[in-house]
Structure formats: structure tokens, C-alpha cells
Design a protein around this motif. Structure first.
Motif, PDB file in Angstrom:
ATOM      1  N   MET A 198       0.846  -1.198   0.000  1.00 33.96           N
ATOM      2  CA  MET A 198       0.000   0.000   0.000  1.00 33.96           C
ATOM      3  C   MET A 198       0.879   1.245   0.000  1.00 33.96           C
ATOM      4  O   MET A 198       0.636   2.183  -0.766  1.00 33.96           O
ATOM      5  N   SER A 199       1.914   1.275   0.833  1.00 35.49           N
ATOM      6  CA  SER A 199       2.830   2.411   0.882  1.00 35.49           C
ATOM      7  C   SER A 199       3.530   2.598  -0.454  1.00 35.49           C
ATOM      8  O   SER A 199       3.715   3.727  -0.917  1.00 35.49           O
ATOM      9  N   ASP A 200       3.911   1.485  -1.092  1.00 33.64           N
ATOM     10  CA  ASP A 200       4.547   1.559  -2.397  1.00 33.64           C
ATOM     11  C   ASP A 200       3.621   2.212  -3.418  1.00 33.64           C
ATOM     12  O   ASP A 200       4.061   3.040  -4.225  1.00 33.64           O
ATOM     13  N   CYS A 201       2.355   1.872  -3.370  1.00 35.44           N
ATOM     14  CA  CYS A 201       1.379   2.491  -4.290  1.00 35.44           C
ATOM     15  C   CYS A 201       1.323   4.001  -4.084  1.00 35.44           C
ATOM     16  O   CYS A 201       1.335   4.765  -5.048  1.00 35.44           O
ATOM     17  N   PHE A 202       1.258   4.430  -2.827  1.00 34.24           N
ATOM     18  CA  PHE A 202       1.187   5.852  -2.552  1.00 34.24           C
ATOM     19  C   PHE A 202       2.478   6.570  -2.942  1.00 34.24           C
ATOM     20  O   PHE A 202       2.439   7.686  -3.430  1.00 34.24           O
ATOM     21  N   ASN A 203       3.615   5.905  -2.756  1.00 28.76           N
ATOM     22  CA  ASN A 203       4.881   6.497  -3.194  1.00 28.76           C
ATOM     23  C   ASN A 203       4.913   6.648  -4.709  1.00 28.76           C
ATOM     24  O   ASN A 203       5.405   7.646  -5.230  1.00 28.76           O
ATOM     25  N   ARG A 204       4.383   5.677  -5.417  1.00 29.61           N
ATOM     26  CA  ARG A 204       4.344   5.765  -6.884  1.00 29.61           C
ATOM     27  C   ARG A 204       3.392   6.861  -7.350  1.00 29.61           C
ATOM     28  O   ARG A 204       3.620   7.479  -8.373  1.00 29.61           O
ATOM     29  N   LEU A 205       2.342   7.082  -6.585  1.00 26.43           N
ATOM     30  CA  LEU A 205       1.404   8.133  -6.955  1.00 26.43           C
ATOM     31  C   LEU A 205       1.940   9.528  -6.661  1.00 26.43           C
ATOM     32  O   LEU A 205       1.565  10.486  -7.312  1.00 26.43           O
ATOM     33  N   GLY A 206       2.805   9.616  -5.656  1.00 28.90           N
ATOM     34  CA  GLY A 206       3.412  10.902  -5.329  1.00 28.90           C
ATOM     35  C   GLY A 206       2.384  11.980  -5.082  1.00 28.90           C
ATOM     36  O   GLY A 206       1.480  11.839  -4.275  1.00 28.90           O
ATOM     37  N   ASN A 207       2.490  13.067  -5.819  1.00 29.51           N
ATOM     38  CA  ASN A 207       1.596  14.210  -5.625  1.00 29.51           C
ATOM     39  C   ASN A 207       0.379  14.181  -6.524  1.00 29.51           C
ATOM     40  O   ASN A 207      -0.292  15.186  -6.672  1.00 29.51           O
ATOM     41  N   LEU A 208       0.103  13.068  -7.145  1.00 25.63           N
ATOM     42  CA  LEU A 208      -1.044  13.016  -8.068  1.00 25.63           C
ATOM     43  C   LEU A 208      -2.346  13.100  -7.327  1.00 25.63           C
ATOM     44  O   LEU A 208      -2.575  12.544  -6.333  1.00 25.63           O
TER      45      LEU A 208
END
Length: 51
Positions: free
Chosen positions: A41-51
Motif C-alpha cells: 500500500m505504501s509503495d502504491c502511494f509512493n508511486r502516486l506521489g503528488n497526483l
């Protein structure tokens, strides 16, 4: 063919502007029993960044 999985598809859809927000969808998946670790889940949010 490249496999990206459901979470990869969500990240890609968000980047393309097809989803306004990914978090509610990820939360809903967890609530219905979709198994994903906190690290994933954290990896997903890191990939999304500021989107």
C-alpha cells in the motif's frame, strides 16, 4: 505482454487522469478482503506521489 496487477492498474489509471483519487478505491478493496500488505500500500502511494 506485461503484467501489472490490480494495484499497478490503479496507479496507472490515476496517472492517466481516469481516477480522481486512488485512496478510496484502495481502502474499499481492503474492506472487501483484497489482501495487500502495508508495504505494498505504501509503495502504491509512493508511486502516486503528488497526483
Amino acid at each position: 505482454m506485461r503484467y501489472i496487477g490490480l494495484l499497478g492498474l490503479i496507479v496507472q489509471a490515476r496517472r492517466m487522469g481516469k481516477l480522481d483519487e486512488a485512496r478510496p478505491l484502495l481502502d474499499a478493496l481492503q474492506q472487501v478482503g483484497y489482501c495487500m500488505s502495508d508495504a505494498r500500500m505504501s509503495d502504491c502511494f509512493n508511486r502516486l506521489g503528488n497526483l
